[in-house]
Write a protein that holds these residues in place. Sequence first.
Motif, short mmCIF file in Angstrom:
data_model
loop_
_atom_site.label_atom_id
_atom_site.label_comp_id
_atom_site.label_asym_id
_atom_site.label_seq_id
_atom_site.Cartn_x
_atom_site.Cartn_y
_atom_site.Cartn_z
N ARG A 1 0.71 -1.35 0.24
CA ARG A 1 0.00 0.00 -0.05
C ARG A 1 1.25 1.38 0.24
O ARG A 1 0.51 2.20 -0.84
CB ARG A 1 -0.42 -0.46 1.38
CG ARG A 1 -2.00 -0.87 1.30
CD ARG A 1 -3.18 -0.22 2.05
NE ARG A 1 -2.40 -1.00 3.44
CZ ARG A 1 -2.55 -1.72 4.10
NH1 ARG A 1 -3.23 -3.43 3.62
NH2 ARG A 1 -2.43 -2.48 5.20
N ARG A 2 1.84 1.30 0.74
CA ARG A 2 2.51 2.40 0.69
C ARG A 2 3.40 2.47 -0.61
O ARG A 2 3.81 4.07 -1.14
CB ARG A 2 4.05 2.38 2.41
CG ARG A 2 3.50 2.36 3.43
CD ARG A 2 5.05 1.99 4.58
NE ARG A 2 3.79 2.12 5.43
CZ ARG A 2 4.18 3.35 6.96
NH1 ARG A 2 5.14 4.75 5.78
NH2 ARG A 2 3.49 3.92 7.34
N VAL A 3 3.64 1.44 -0.93
CA VAL A 3 5.23 1.40 -2.81
C VAL A 3 3.71 2.35 -3.48
O VAL A 3 3.73 3.25 -4.69
CB VAL A 3 5.41 0.37 -2.94
CG1 VAL A 3 5.87 0.38 -4.40
CG2 VAL A 3 6.46 -0.30 -1.89
N ARG A 4 2.59 2.11 -3.02
CA ARG A 4 1.25 1.81 -4.68
C ARG A 4 1.31 4.06 -4.24
O ARG A 4 0.97 4.82 -5.12
CB ARG A 4 0.24 1.63 -4.06
CG ARG A 4 0.60 0.00 -5.31
CD ARG A 4 -1.17 -0.70 -4.94
NE ARG A 4 -0.59 -1.68 -5.96
CZ ARG A 4 -1.52 -2.37 -5.44
NH1 ARG A 4 -2.27 -3.13 -4.76
NH2 ARG A 4 -1.12 -4.48 -6.47
N LYS A 5 1.08 4.04 -3.08
CA LYS A 5 1.33 5.53 -2.62
C LYS A 5 2.09 6.37 -2.89
O LYS A 5 1.77 7.51 -3.59
CB LYS A 5 0.72 5.63 -1.17
CG LYS A 5 0.80 7.50 0.04
CD LYS A 5 0.22 7.00 1.01
CE LYS A 5 0.14 8.60 1.51
NZ LYS A 5 0.20 8.17 2.83
N LEU A 6 3.34 5.94 -2.38
CA LEU A 6 4.32 6.71 -3.33
C LEU A 6 4.33 6.54 -4.90
O LEU A 6 4.74 8.15 -5.28
CB LEU A 6 6.14 6.21 -2.88
CG LEU A 6 6.28 6.27 -1.56
CD1 LEU A 6 6.93 5.30 -1.10
CD2 LEU A 6 6.45 7.48 -0.80
N GLU A 7 3.37 5.55 -5.48
CA GLU A 7 4.03 5.73 -7.05
C GLU A 7 2.45 7.00 -7.36
O GLU A 7 2.54 7.46 -8.13
CB GLU A 7 3.14 4.41 -7.45
CG GLU A 7 5.05 3.46 -7.15
CD GLU A 7 4.72 1.58 -8.13
OE1 GLU A 7 4.90 0.94 -7.67
OE2 GLU A 7 2.84 1.96 -7.82
N GLU A 8 1.62 6.28 -7.02
CA GLU A 8 0.69 7.36 -7.04
C GLU A 8 0.92 8.79 -6.98
O GLU A 8 0.68 10.06 -8.14
CB GLU A 8 -1.10 7.39 -6.27
CG GLU A 8 -1.80 5.66 -7.29
CD GLU A 8 -2.30 5.24 -6.38
OE1 GLU A 8 -2.88 5.94 -5.03
OE2 GLU A 8 -2.88 4.21 -7.03
N SER A 9 1.55 9.22 -5.90
CA SER A 9 2.35 10.35 -5.73
C SER A 9 3.09 11.35 -6.71
O SER A 9 3.17 12.42 -6.22
CB SER A 9 2.41 10.58 -4.28
OG SER A 9 3.44 10.16 -3.63
N GLY A 10 3.46 10.00 -7.02
CA GLY A 10 4.81 10.69 -8.03
C GLY A 10 6.23 10.43 -7.41
O GLY A 10 7.21 11.21 -7.96
N VAL A 11 6.72 10.28 -5.73
CA VAL A 11 7.76 10.53 -5.35
C VAL A 11 8.78 9.33 -6.52
O VAL A 11 9.59 9.06 -6.78
CB VAL A 11 7.47 10.10 -3.96
CG1 VAL A 11 9.09 9.50 -3.23
CG2 VAL A 11 6.08 11.70 -3.27
N ILE A 12 8.12 8.24 -5.92
CA ILE A 12 7.88 7.23 -7.41
C ILE A 12 8.13 7.17 -8.77
O ILE A 12 6.79 7.20 -9.03
CB ILE A 12 7.95 4.93 -6.79
CG1 ILE A 12 8.65 5.42 -5.50
CG2 ILE A 12 8.39 4.37 -7.33
CD1 ILE A 12 8.54 4.09 -4.57
#
Length: 156
Positions: A42-53
């Motif tokens: 969930r954290r990785v997906r959130k980081l992807e969706e926010s554009g950090v990743i």
Amino acid sequence: MVMRVDLDSIDMKILRELQGNGRMTNVELAERVGISAPPCLRRVRKLEESGVIRGYRALLNASALGYDLVAFCMIGLKHQSDANLKAFAARTASWPLVREAWMVSGESDFLLQCVAENLATFQDFVIEELTATDNVDTVRTMLTIRQVKDACQVEI
């Protein structure tokens, strides 16, 4: 403009680990950062969706593929209106030799990193493409000798 994202210590650990190895499984990543797999995902997906990743990619050895020349080009435009700057920036997307393009301040307007198979290919690009582009006033080139640092990671 990108909004700055609030990250906690677990998010920072996830980012450090993924920068080192973006191919590890979620289970391995979760073990390394000290949480269970579902919240890690969930954290990785959130980081992807926010554009950090921004994405994942393989880092290739250009020399092993026959691309032995790396050069930088400093480009000065005749006119620096917003439309002219945007037009040149868009033009860089069509040049395969240009690996990175930066709009800069100072003596030049753009800094291009170019990778080519050899000097003749690079020279042809400079003469036939760069100097022939509308609104280009100056092109200064720098051939590299060797890369002494390759830190594509963000220090976190």
